[in-house]
Design a protein around this motif. Structure first.
Motif, PDB file in Angstrom:
ATOM      1  N   GLY A 209      71.444 -60.693  -8.851  1.00  0.00           N
ATOM      2  CA  GLY A 209      71.128 -59.694  -9.838  1.00  0.00           C
ATOM      3  C   GLY A 209      69.537 -60.694 -10.838  1.00  0.00           C
ATOM      4  N   SER A 210      69.614 -59.886 -12.374  1.00  0.00           N
ATOM      5  CA  SER A 210      68.675 -60.428 -13.287  1.00  0.00           C
ATOM      6  C   SER A 210      69.489 -60.645 -14.139  1.00  0.00           C
ATOM      7  CB  SER A 210      67.711 -59.163 -13.457  1.00  0.00           C
ATOM      8  OG  SER A 210      66.611 -59.101 -12.234  1.00  0.00           O
ATOM      9  N   LEU A 211      70.790 -60.145 -14.270  1.00  0.00           N
ATOM     10  CA  LEU A 211      71.757 -60.476 -16.064  1.00  0.00           C
ATOM     11  C   LEU A 211      73.403 -61.187 -15.712  1.00  0.00           C
ATOM     12  CD1 LEU A 211      72.371 -60.631 -18.611  1.00  0.00           C
ATOM     13  CD2 LEU A 211      72.597 -57.880 -18.204  1.00  0.00           C
ATOM     14  N   GLY A 212      73.349 -61.933 -16.124  1.00  0.00           N
ATOM     15  CA  GLY A 212      74.785 -62.384 -15.196  1.00  0.00           C
ATOM     16  C   GLY A 212      75.278 -63.247 -16.574  1.00  0.00           C
ATOM     17  N   LEU A 213      76.453 -63.201 -16.782  1.00  0.00           N
ATOM     18  CA  LEU A 213      77.176 -63.628 -18.179  1.00  0.00           C
ATOM     19  C   LEU A 213      78.512 -65.072 -16.998  1.00  0.00           C
ATOM     20  CD1 LEU A 213      77.809 -60.155 -18.933  1.00  0.00           C
ATOM     21  CD2 LEU A 213      76.712 -61.535 -20.395  1.00  0.00           C
ATOM     22  N   GLU A 214      78.129 -66.278 -17.526  1.00  0.00           N
ATOM     23  CA  GLU A 214      78.704 -67.024 -17.244  1.00  0.00           C
ATOM     24  C   GLU A 214      79.558 -67.804 -18.221  1.00  0.00           C
ATOM     25  OE1 GLU A 214      77.021 -71.374 -15.387  1.00  0.00           O
ATOM     26  OE2 GLU A 214      76.165 -69.690 -14.208  1.00  0.00           O
ATOM     27  N   PHE A 215      81.293 -67.898 -17.869  1.00  0.00           N
ATOM     28  CA  PHE A 215      82.049 -68.149 -18.498  1.00  0.00           C
ATOM     29  C   PHE A 215      82.452 -69.520 -17.775  1.00  0.00           C
ATOM     30  CE2 PHE A 215      82.101 -63.865 -19.641  1.00  0.00           C
ATOM     31  CZ  PHE A 215      82.451 -63.295 -21.104  1.00  0.00           C
ATOM     32  N   CYS A 216      82.151 -70.572 -18.699  1.00  0.00           N
ATOM     33  CA  CYS A 216      82.662 -71.662 -18.187  1.00  0.00           C
ATOM     34  C   CYS A 216      83.133 -71.975 -18.665  1.00  0.00           C
ATOM     35  CB  CYS A 216      81.236 -73.439 -18.119  1.00  0.00           C
ATOM     36  SG  CYS A 216      81.076 -74.191 -17.706  1.00  0.00           S
ATOM     37  N   ASN A 217      84.495 -72.804 -17.536  1.00  0.00           N
ATOM     38  CA  ASN A 217      86.413 -73.738 -18.351  1.00  0.00           C
ATOM     39  C   ASN A 217      87.086 -72.266 -18.848  1.00  0.00           C
ATOM     40  OD1 ASN A 217      85.575 -75.975 -16.601  1.00  0.00           O
ATOM     41  ND2 ASN A 217      83.591 -76.948 -18.183  1.00  0.00           N
ATOM     42  N   TRP A 218      86.745 -71.507 -18.762  1.00  0.00           N
ATOM     43  CA  TRP A 218      88.020 -70.509 -19.179  1.00  0.00           C
ATOM     44  C   TRP A 218      89.147 -70.232 -18.398  1.00  0.00           C
ATOM     45  CZ3 TRP A 218      86.311 -66.554 -23.145  1.00  0.00           C
ATOM     46  CH2 TRP A 218      85.680 -66.428 -23.900  1.00  0.00           C
ATOM     47  N   PRO A 219      90.080 -69.904 -19.073  1.00  0.00           N
ATOM     48  CA  PRO A 219      90.886 -68.794 -18.022  1.00  0.00           C
ATOM     49  C   PRO A 219      90.651 -68.101 -17.390  1.00  0.00           C
ATOM     50  CG  PRO A 219      91.773 -69.669 -20.478  1.00  0.00           C
ATOM     51  CD  PRO A 219      90.357 -68.764 -20.456  1.00  0.00           C
TER      52      PRO A 219
END
Length: 185
Positions: A149-159
């Motif tokens: 995809g052209s949009l990614g929401l990357e949450f790093c080291n979250w529960p």
């Protein structure tokens, strides 16, 4: 220990609308208090990201024992998102639900499509079972997920992000199809 990431990938966002959608979803996340609008150096390997907000817990399951240690990286532009070093063993056709084992020759067809998708923005892979030409981004994968995809929401080291939060995020993305990819290094 390593880093753990979870990515909500917008499968429908075009390259021209990804930045606008990114601003829209970050505005929503900041208004909800899930992340802060300001960007700081809070994501490993990235210069800037959005730190967790005072209501970060609205994004995660009830089964958490720690607060997020890092932030949100917003990625725009054609990206192949992966769960890490392991590759899937099979691709699943969205048209006929056939499972296609990824032997060397089949994997080469998919990697060729990945290169074409990255260069041109679209690529199809023919399903061996139903013969349909299926857009690369529509395939799903066993074991190790991939998403394009052209949009990614990357949450790093979250529960763990909750299914409800992921669904609300898709709604904020104007009902676009999303994929959820997670991994650990």
């Amino acid at each position: 220990m390593g880093d753990f990431w979870q990515v909500i990938v917008d499968l429908d966002a075009t390259g021209t609308e990804a930045e606008r959608l990114a601003d829209h979803v970050v505005g929503w996340l900041a208004a909800e208090g899930v992340v802060l609008a300001e960007r700081t150096p809070c994501v490993p390997g990235q210069p800037l990201g959005h730190p967790p907000g005072p209501h970060w817990h609205r994004a995660v399951t009830d089964d958490w024992d720690r607060a997020p240690s890092d932030g949100l990286a917003v990625r725009t532009g054609r990206t192949g998102f992966t769960s890490g070093a392991d590759m899937p063993g099979a691709a699943l056709c969205p048209r006929c639900t056939a499972v296609t084992p990824l032997d060397d020759a089949t994997w080469e067809r998919f990697t060729h499509a990945m290169r074409t998708w990255y260069d041109e923005g679209a690529a199809d892979v023919g399903c061996p079972a139903c013969a349909a030409a299926v857009p690369l981004a529509d395939w799903s994968w066993d074991e190790a997920p991939l998403a394009f995809g052209s949009l990614g929401l990357e949450f790093c080291n979250w529960p763990e992000l909750s299914p409800g939060f992921r669904a609300r995020t898709a709604d904020v993305l104007h009902g676009h199809r999303t994929a959820f990819v997670w991994g650990k290094l």
